[in-house]
Design a protein around this motif. Structure first.
Motif, PDB file in Angstrom:
ATOM      1  N   ILE B  67      63.629 -61.646 -14.254  1.00 25.96           N
ATOM      2  CA  ILE B  67      63.727 -62.715 -13.267  1.00 25.96           C
ATOM      3  C   ILE B  67      64.994 -63.492 -13.608  1.00 25.96           C
ATOM      4  O   ILE B  67      65.170 -63.926 -14.754  1.00 25.96           O
ATOM      5  CB  ILE B  67      62.509 -63.653 -13.317  1.00 25.96           C
ATOM      6  CG1 ILE B  67      61.213 -62.894 -13.028  1.00 25.96           C
ATOM      7  CG2 ILE B  67      62.677 -64.784 -12.304  1.00 25.96           C
ATOM      8  CD1 ILE B  67      59.967 -63.730 -13.130  1.00 25.96           C
ATOM      9  N   ARG B  68      65.908 -63.604 -12.648  1.00 28.84           N
ATOM     10  CA  ARG B  68      67.146 -64.341 -12.929  1.00 28.84           C
ATOM     11  C   ARG B  68      67.286 -65.492 -11.961  1.00 28.84           C
ATOM     12  O   ARG B  68      67.097 -65.348 -10.761  1.00 28.84           O
ATOM     13  CB  ARG B  68      68.357 -63.418 -12.788  1.00 28.84           C
ATOM     14  CG  ARG B  68      68.482 -62.412 -13.900  1.00 28.84           C
ATOM     15  CD  ARG B  68      69.923 -61.926 -14.001  1.00 28.84           C
ATOM     16  NE  ARG B  68      70.026 -60.870 -15.001  1.00 28.84           N
ATOM     17  CZ  ARG B  68      69.748 -59.594 -14.742  1.00 28.84           C
ATOM     18  NH1 ARG B  68      69.387 -59.230 -13.518  1.00 28.84           N
ATOM     19  NH2 ARG B  68      69.858 -58.695 -15.695  1.00 28.84           N
ATOM     20  N   LEU B  69      67.637 -66.646 -12.539  1.00 30.26           N
ATOM     21  CA  LEU B  69      67.917 -67.813 -11.716  1.00 30.26           C
ATOM     22  C   LEU B  69      69.396 -68.138 -11.910  1.00 30.26           C
ATOM     23  O   LEU B  69      69.809 -68.487 -13.018  1.00 30.26           O
ATOM     24  CB  LEU B  69      67.041 -68.986 -12.162  1.00 30.26           C
ATOM     25  CG  LEU B  69      67.124 -70.268 -11.340  1.00 30.26           C
ATOM     26  CD1 LEU B  69      66.606 -70.065  -9.933  1.00 30.26           C
ATOM     27  CD2 LEU B  69      66.364 -71.381 -12.037  1.00 30.26           C
ATOM     28  N   GLU B  70      70.171 -67.989 -10.868  1.00 28.27           N
ATOM     29  CA  GLU B  70      71.622 -68.106 -10.945  1.00 28.27           C
ATOM     30  C   GLU B  70      72.170 -67.326 -12.132  1.00 28.27           C
ATOM     31  O   GLU B  70      72.990 -67.820 -12.891  1.00 28.27           O
ATOM     32  CB  GLU B  70      72.040 -69.585 -11.029  1.00 28.27           C
ATOM     33  CG  GLU B  70      71.786 -70.313  -9.723  1.00 28.27           C
ATOM     34  CD  GLU B  70      72.340 -71.719  -9.732  1.00 28.27           C
ATOM     35  OE1 GLU B  70      72.141 -72.427 -10.746  1.00 28.27           O
ATOM     36  OE2 GLU B  70      72.961 -72.118  -8.736  1.00 28.27           O
ATOM     37  N   GLY B  71      71.681 -66.116 -12.285  1.00 25.56           N
ATOM     38  CA  GLY B  71      72.174 -65.247 -13.340  1.00 25.56           C
ATOM     39  C   GLY B  71      71.505 -65.414 -14.688  1.00 25.56           C
ATOM     40  O   GLY B  71      71.535 -64.520 -15.522  1.00 25.56           O
ATOM     41  N   GLN B  72      70.866 -66.578 -14.895  1.00 26.42           N
ATOM     42  CA  GLN B  72      70.204 -66.813 -16.184  1.00 26.42           C
ATOM     43  C   GLN B  72      68.858 -66.092 -16.218  1.00 26.42           C
ATOM     44  O   GLN B  72      68.026 -66.269 -15.338  1.00 26.42           O
ATOM     45  CB  GLN B  72      69.995 -68.314 -16.383  1.00 26.42           C
ATOM     46  CG  GLN B  72      69.419 -68.652 -17.737  1.00 26.42           C
ATOM     47  CD  GLN B  72      69.010 -70.106 -17.841  1.00 26.42           C
ATOM     48  OE1 GLN B  72      68.860 -70.776 -16.822  1.00 26.42           O
ATOM     49  NE2 GLN B  72      68.849 -70.593 -19.042  1.00 26.42           N
ATOM     50  N   SER B  73      68.665 -65.309 -17.242  1.00 23.31           N
ATOM     51  CA  SER B  73      67.422 -64.555 -17.350  1.00 23.31           C
ATOM     52  C   SER B  73      66.296 -65.477 -17.834  1.00 23.31           C
ATOM     53  O   SER B  73      66.415 -66.135 -18.853  1.00 23.31           O
ATOM     54  CB  SER B  73      67.619 -63.395 -18.322  1.00 23.31           C
ATOM     55  OG  SER B  73      66.448 -62.641 -18.344  1.00 23.31           O
ATOM     56  N   LEU B  74      65.182 -65.526 -17.101  1.00 26.69           N
ATOM     57  CA  LEU B  74      64.147 -66.523 -17.390  1.00 26.69           C
ATOM     58  C   LEU B  74      63.037 -66.027 -18.320  1.00 26.69           C
ATOM     59  O   LEU B  74      62.429 -66.794 -19.047  1.00 26.69           O
ATOM     60  CB  LEU B  74      63.493 -67.002 -16.088  1.00 26.69           C
ATOM     61  CG  LEU B  74      64.380 -67.730 -15.096  1.00 26.69           C
ATOM     62  CD1 LEU B  74      63.560 -68.221 -13.926  1.00 26.69           C
ATOM     63  CD2 LEU B  74      65.088 -68.897 -15.770  1.00 26.69           C
ATOM     64  N   LEU B  75      62.783 -64.732 -18.285  1.00 32.31           N
ATOM     65  CA  LEU B  75      61.615 -64.245 -19.029  1.00 32.31           C
ATOM     66  C   LEU B  75      61.801 -64.308 -20.539  1.00 32.31           C
ATOM     67  O   LEU B  75      60.834 -64.374 -21.280  1.00 32.31           O
ATOM     68  CB  LEU B  75      61.267 -62.822 -18.594  1.00 32.31           C
ATOM     69  CG  LEU B  75      60.744 -62.712 -17.160  1.00 32.31           C
ATOM     70  CD1 LEU B  75      60.385 -61.282 -16.825  1.00 32.31           C
ATOM     71  CD2 LEU B  75      59.534 -63.618 -16.951  1.00 32.31           C
ATOM     72  N   GLU B  76      63.074 -64.297 -20.979  1.00 30.66           N
ATOM     73  CA  GLU B  76      63.296 -64.322 -22.428  1.00 30.66           C
ATOM     74  C   GLU B  76      63.300 -65.738 -22.991  1.00 30.66           C
ATOM     75  O   GLU B  76      63.267 -65.923 -24.196  1.00 30.66           O
ATOM     76  CB  GLU B  76      64.634 -63.645 -22.775  1.00 30.66           C
ATOM     77  CG  GLU B  76      64.628 -62.132 -22.623  1.00 30.66           C
ATOM     78  CD  GLU B  76      64.836 -61.688 -21.184  1.00 30.66           C
ATOM     79  OE1 GLU B  76      65.309 -62.529 -20.385  1.00 30.66           O
ATOM     80  OE2 GLU B  76      64.504 -60.540 -20.861  1.00 30.66           O
ATOM     81  N   LEU B  77      63.389 -66.738 -22.117  1.00 23.68           N
ATOM     82  CA  LEU B  77      63.476 -68.117 -22.609  1.00 23.68           C
ATOM     83  C   LEU B  77      62.245 -68.516 -23.406  1.00 23.68           C
ATOM     84  O   LEU B  77      61.127 -68.191 -23.026  1.00 23.68           O
ATOM     85  CB  LEU B  77      63.609 -69.085 -21.427  1.00 23.68           C
ATOM     86  CG  LEU B  77      64.957 -69.237 -20.764  1.00 23.68           C
ATOM     87  CD1 LEU B  77      64.854 -70.275 -19.659  1.00 23.68           C
ATOM     88  CD2 LEU B  77      66.010 -69.650 -21.776  1.00 23.68           C
ATOM     89  N   PRO B  78      62.437 -69.231 -24.520  1.00 23.53           N
ATOM     90  CA  PRO B  78      61.273 -69.752 -25.226  1.00 23.53           C
ATOM     91  C   PRO B  78      60.532 -70.767 -24.343  1.00 23.53           C
ATOM     92  O   PRO B  78      61.147 -71.423 -23.497  1.00 23.53           O
ATOM     93  CB  PRO B  78      61.836 -70.410 -26.483  1.00 23.53           C
ATOM     94  CG  PRO B  78      63.308 -70.438 -26.315  1.00 23.53           C
ATOM     95  CD  PRO B  78      63.688 -69.529 -25.223  1.00 23.53           C
ATOM     96  N   GLU B  79      59.223 -70.892 -24.610  1.00 27.36           N
ATOM     97  CA  GLU B  79      58.356 -71.726 -23.777  1.00 27.36           C
ATOM     98  C   GLU B  79      58.920 -73.131 -23.602  1.00 27.36           C
ATOM     99  O   GLU B  79      58.899 -73.707 -22.512  1.00 27.36           O
ATOM    100  CB  GLU B  79      56.963 -71.773 -24.417  1.00 27.36           C
ATOM    101  CG  GLU B  79      55.906 -72.538 -23.654  1.00 27.36           C
ATOM    102  CD  GLU B  79      55.514 -71.887 -22.333  1.00 27.36           C
ATOM    103  OE1 GLU B  79      55.855 -70.703 -22.139  1.00 27.36           O
ATOM    104  OE2 GLU B  79      54.881 -72.557 -21.497  1.00 27.36           O
ATOM    105  N   LYS B  80      59.449 -73.699 -24.670  1.00 27.42           N
ATOM    106  CA  LYS B  80      59.926 -75.071 -24.617  1.00 27.42           C
ATOM    107  C   LYS B  80      61.104 -75.225 -23.648  1.00 27.42           C
ATOM    108  O   LYS B  80      61.187 -76.190 -22.897  1.00 27.42           O
ATOM    109  CB  LYS B  80      60.345 -75.531 -26.009  1.00 27.42           C
ATOM    110  CG  LYS B  80      59.695 -76.849 -26.361  1.00 27.42           C
ATOM    111  CD  LYS B  80      60.105 -77.303 -27.721  1.00 27.42           C
ATOM    112  CE  LYS B  80      59.623 -78.725 -27.926  1.00 27.42           C
ATOM    113  NZ  LYS B  80      59.691 -79.129 -29.310  1.00 27.42           N
ATOM    114  N   GLU B  81      61.997 -74.246 -23.696  1.00 26.18           N
ATOM    115  CA  GLU B  81      63.146 -74.318 -22.802  1.00 26.18           C
ATOM    116  C   GLU B  81      62.734 -74.032 -21.363  1.00 26.18           C
ATOM    117  O   GLU B  81      63.269 -74.606 -20.423  1.00 26.18           O
ATOM    118  CB  GLU B  81      64.231 -73.336 -23.247  1.00 26.18           C
ATOM    119  CG  GLU B  81      65.177 -73.945 -24.258  1.00 26.18           C
ATOM    120  CD  GLU B  81      66.143 -72.921 -24.802  1.00 26.18           C
ATOM    121  OE1 GLU B  81      66.833 -72.276 -23.999  1.00 26.18           O
ATOM    122  OE2 GLU B  81      66.175 -72.766 -26.038  1.00 26.18           O
TER     123      GLU B  81
END
Lengths: 340, 322, 284
Positions: B67-81
């Motif tokens: 899942i990318r939001l403006e190119g940023q991949s969201l699924l790898e983000l830590p929960e806090k971020e």
């Protein structure tokens, strides 16, 4: 359905009117309990086998004059209705007669000296019961179905099944007699002259610690189980999802959004719990010789001090009624949907 | 670069009766200012898609995809971020009628809470903003002081919308926002949502079982069945020239306006058991045009024209016949 | 017969998945076996006062002796009989009263319901332990005193549960059907309604035994039990007043309490499981 009107205006409620109706409702049901307590108190000695005079005299052989005095005091030669009338008039004035054991001190005086001690340990214990029960219950609910949940549940069911007086005995034996960390009984050190108010307070706290811990152990588990079950249900609600979608921290979702809703069943249990704890005070105060109303009840049983026993029961009923009203107010405050 | 892109997303739930393969590889693109509708019967995976987007899958997980939001991949983000993405950049309008608002807090408190979680501002300023938002969704700003139970269903839903739009997020997920509401109010809310979307240049992912609502509210529509995309394209094309037999069934069997049944009247059979989805094309057990190939082989993506895409072995021949 | 067996089998398969419920059943079986076959398990005569008082646990007296030289293990095994019998009897009476009132209130409705539930509300609010103590004090110590006092105050919570169950069963179609055949209220109540809530009654009955045992222990501890028919509560009463603390006789204080806790806990585990299972309609 008149869509536009419903969609435009909120459902107005006349706050004053509802509040007064609530007080009336509350008043009527409290009065009923009060009457019930009076009837029970009045009826028990008169329904028991044997002559009421013997019962009122505690089974002691009496002179003719003394018998006559008792008959007159309780109006035993009059009709039941007149007796009851007399009884109610006396009770309303706080007159429950004279204690057999503390003769000639009136019952009400002795009870009023003891009551603050009971309330001290009961209220303190209650605060801890709620906090601990809440904390463990929320933890179990958050991990519902896990091992932690199963263990917490099993432990609380076990604690729930242990007799309170025995818990008190074990605490007294271990921490009082064996380890010597806490005093063996009483509410303060008799004959002690304190250097400061702080010293005095510390002494009182030391004496109250074990009784309070016993009472906490007796009741926390019920709070935990109630909160766990309601919290599990609340966590499935849509608004929890909304709260999480807001990016709130886990703690905030749990202790703000879930807890406020899950607390409601726990609050309804408060008044019942207080009544149970009042009963518990009899055991705890007996084991720790704590000079409260509970100890008074035990002593009255031992010395067959019936007027005292009845006075205590009536007073406990009054306390329970007051707590009921108080808890109702808290509930109203916590749940905006409630309108009486 | 698209605002939001979802690639081959797979989400599974773990239940007592087995693994539910709720999403079986879904692709979706959402552009800035666009409104995309997701349609399908209950259990087709549309709500799972919404929950996967904000990573709130309970008793399950996203097992595959991007899942990318403006190119940023969201699924790898830590929960806090990721918590900083929630509401701030991706928010959700849930069903107020189904208890999307917390009954023990006032509307104002709940709106302000979302604002203060992500913006440094005074509580008073946040409350003023909340009032402004209520005005935007066309209800009395003084209702910030009211509790949800004091509002009608339609007003609750409007308040919910105000709440979700508070931070002007990039993506708004609207999960069945008008279910269980009166038809008249339903229409009012859709109209208002559409207006706000245009005004604020919002990107909306609109989820509903009701194609007629999506037709009013969306630029593009994706039809889902059995955790997969069946067909997608812009709203007009899809209604004019539906390629997939399921899309046609949906269009022909428009749910009756008055009854709010979540089941299709014109289509026999039940939605598939997702612990054990059908082989080949997952729609084959209910498809009137089923052939052997549908049972053995999964259909691949076919472009009809532009972004009109269909997943059916017989899409082209059928359209040629027409 | 066969279908009955299948039902039990199905029930058991769900039941045995709960560790605490199985543990409860095992503990209960062990304790009840020891209590029932008291003469086999008890090493001494529970009334023989021929040992040295306050002997600590050792090879001769596993749990030591009390102030009058009675072997505590033997005394405790026999005391279990009193605790268990009083508990079961009192629970039985409470279940009978509670179910009956709940049945009438829920099924008949109207003013009967109104009056019965008002009374229930009042009894539930009155502080129950002090009330039992007052009654028991007038009646004088004894086993029947305790059973009587508990029967008077113990029923309301059960009544409330039964009533709410009845209210949900009442609307069921089979009740309507039997009404249509002209069956009277009483007949419907006992032939149709009661069998449908028997699961809940059984589960609550098991819980009620726990409450009754705890209550018996409590009242006995306050000296309201029968000193000649020693229960675990009576043992602890004597331990309290006969100087077990001063003599450091932990072997007199700990074991009876552990017995009460174990037996009531096993009833609690079983009752909780039954309540869940019957609640889920799995027991049917």
């Amino acid at each position: 359905m008149p869509v536009s009107r419903l969609d435009a205006g909120i459902v107005q409620k006349g706050d004053f009117q509802l509040t007064s109706r609530w007080w009336i409702n509350r008043g009527v049901s409290s009065l009923l309990v009060l009457v019930a307590a009076l009837v029970v108190n009045f009826a028990i000695p008169r329904l028991m086998p044997g002559s009421p005079v013997d019962i009122f005299s505690g089974g002691v052989k009496l002179t003719r004059e003394a018998r006559q005095a008792i008959v007159e005091r309780f109006g035993l030669d009059e009709s039941v209705w007149e007796q009851f009338y007399k009884y109610v008039v006396n009770a309303v004035q706080g007159d429950f007669g004279v204690s057999f054991f503390y003769y000639p001190q009136p019952v009400i005086e002795v009870i009023m000296e003891a009551l603050p001690w009971t309330l001290l340990i009961l209220v303190t214990a209650m605060i801890f019961q709620v906090v601990i029960g809440y904390w463990l219950g929320a933890m179990a609910a958050w991990k519902a179905g896990s091992k932690t949940d199963a263990i917490l549940q099993a432990v609380s069911l076990f604690v729930f099944s242990t007799p309170l007086f025995w818990v008190a005995m074990v605490l007294l034996y271990v921490f009082g007699y064996q380890l010597g960390w806490f005093p063996l009984g009483g509410a303060y050190t008799i004959g002690e002259i304190y250097e400061s108010a702080w010293d005095q307070a510390l002494d009182v706290i030391k004496h109250a610690t074990l009784p309070v811990i016993s009472l906490i152990i007796a009741q926390y588990a019920t709070y935990q189980l109630i909160l766990r079950n309601s919290m599990v249900a609340v966590l499935k609600e849509q608004y929890i999802l909304t709260a999480e979608a807001k990016g709130l921290s886990k703690g905030r979702v749990k202790h703000r959004h879930a807890a406020r809703n899950a607390l409601l069943p726990m609050v309804t249990f408060l008044s019942l719990s207080f009544a149970i704890s009042l009963g518990g005070s009899v055991f705890v105060e007996t084991v720790f010789s704590y000079p409260g109303v509970g100890k008074l009840i035990f002593d009255s049983v031992m010395s067959r001090d019936y007027p005292m026993l009845q006075g205590c029961f009536f007073l406990f009923s009054l306390v329970v009624i007051a707590v009921n009203i108080f808890v109702d107010l808290i509930y109203r405050f916590l749940d905006p949907r409630i309108a009486y | 670069m698209s605002l939001l892109s979802i690639e081959n997303l797979k989400t599974h739930y773990y239940t007592d009766s087995g693994v539910v393969k709720a999403l079986g590889g879904v692709d979706l693109i959402l552009e800035k200012g666009e409104s995309v509708g997701i349609a399908g019967e209950s259990g087709c995976g549309k709500s799972t898609l919404a929950l996967s987007l904000i990573r709130l899958i309970k008793n399950g997980e996203i097992i595959h995809g991007k899942i990318r939001l403006e190119g940023q991949s969201l699924l790898e983000l830590p929960e806090k971020e990721f918590n900083r993405i929630r509401w701030n950049r991706i928010s959700m309008i849930s069903q107020a009628a189904m208890g999307g608002l917390n009954p023990v807090f006032t509307i104002g408190t709940q709106i302000v809470e979302g604002i203060l979680q992500h913006r440094k501002m005074k509580k008073r300023a946040a409350m003023a903003l909340a009032r402004e938002l209520l005005r935007k969704v066309e209800i009395d700003p003084d209702m910030v002081k009211n509790y949800p139970h004091q509002l009608s269903g339609g007003m609750k839903q409007r308040a919910m919308i105000a709440m979700a739009l508070a931070l002007e997020p990039d993506v708004v997920i609207a999960d069945e926002p008008t279910t269980a509401l009166d038809v008249v109010i339903q229409a009012q809310i859709i109209k208002m949502l559409r207006k706000l979307q245009k005004e604020m240049n919002l990107s909306v992912l609109f989820i509903s079982h009701d194609l007629s609502i999506l037709a009013q509210a969306c630029d593009r529509i994706m039809i889902m069945y059995g955790g997969k995309c069946m067909e997608s394209g812009d709203t007009a094309t899809l209604f004019k020239n539906p390629q997939h037999p399921y899309t046609r069934a949906l269009i022909n069997a428009f749910p009756d306006l008055k009854s709010r049944r979540d089941k299709l009247t014109g289509l026999p059979g039940n939605t598939p058991d997702m612990t054990n989805p059908p082989t080949g094309c997952c729609f084959h057990p209910r498809c009137a045009l089923v052939k052997d190939r549908c049972i053995s082989e999964q259909p691949v993506r076919q472009e009809i024209n532009g972004d009109h895409v269909v997943y059916c072995h017989f899409a082209k021949p059928l359209s040629e016949e027409n | 017969m066969r279908s009955e067996l299948r039902k039990i089998d199905r029930f058991w398969r769900v039941y045995k998945k709960r560790k605490s419920a199985v543990a409860g059943l095992i503990i209960l079986t062990v304790l009840v076996t020891i209590i029932v076959f008291a003469p086999v398990f008890s090493p001494y005569d529970p009334d023989a006062k021929d040992a040295i008082p306050f002997t600590p646990p050792g090879s001769e007296h596993l749990l030591g002796t009390n102030d009058i030289g009675v072997d505590i293990l033997s005394e405790m095994i026999y005391a279990g009989r009193v605790s268990l019998i009083v508990g079961i009897t009192a629970a039985g009476i409470v279940v009978f009263i509670g179910s009956l009132i709940g049945l009438f209130a829920g099924f008949l409705g109207g003013w009967v319901d109104e009056i019965l539930m008002r009374i229930t509300d009042i009894v539930i609010i009155l502080p129950r332990f002090p009330l039992m103590i007052v009654m028991a004090a007038y009646l004088g110590p004894g086993v029947w005193t305790i059973i009587f006092a508990y029967s008077i105050v113990g029923w309301p919570s059960l009544t409330r549960q039964i009533r709410s169950q009845i209210l949900s069963v009442k609307e069921a179609s089979f009740i309507e059907a039997s009404r249509a055949t002209g069956a009277g209220n009483i007949r419907i109540m006992f032939t149709h309604v009661l069998p449908n809530i028997q699961g809940i009654i059984i589960a609550n009955g098991v819980m009620e035994i726990m409450f009754a045992i705890l209550t018996e222990a409590g009242l006995s501890f306050l000296g309201l039990g029968d000193p000649t028919q020693k229960s675990w509560g009576v043992m602890l009463y004597f331990a309290q007043i006969q100087g077990a603390f001063l003599r450091g006789a932990w072997w007199w204080i700990f074991p009876p309490g552990i017995c009460i806790a174990l037996i009531s806990c096993s009833f609690n585990y079983i009752g909780t499981a039954l309540n869940d299972l019957f609640g889920l309609k799995l027991g049917k």
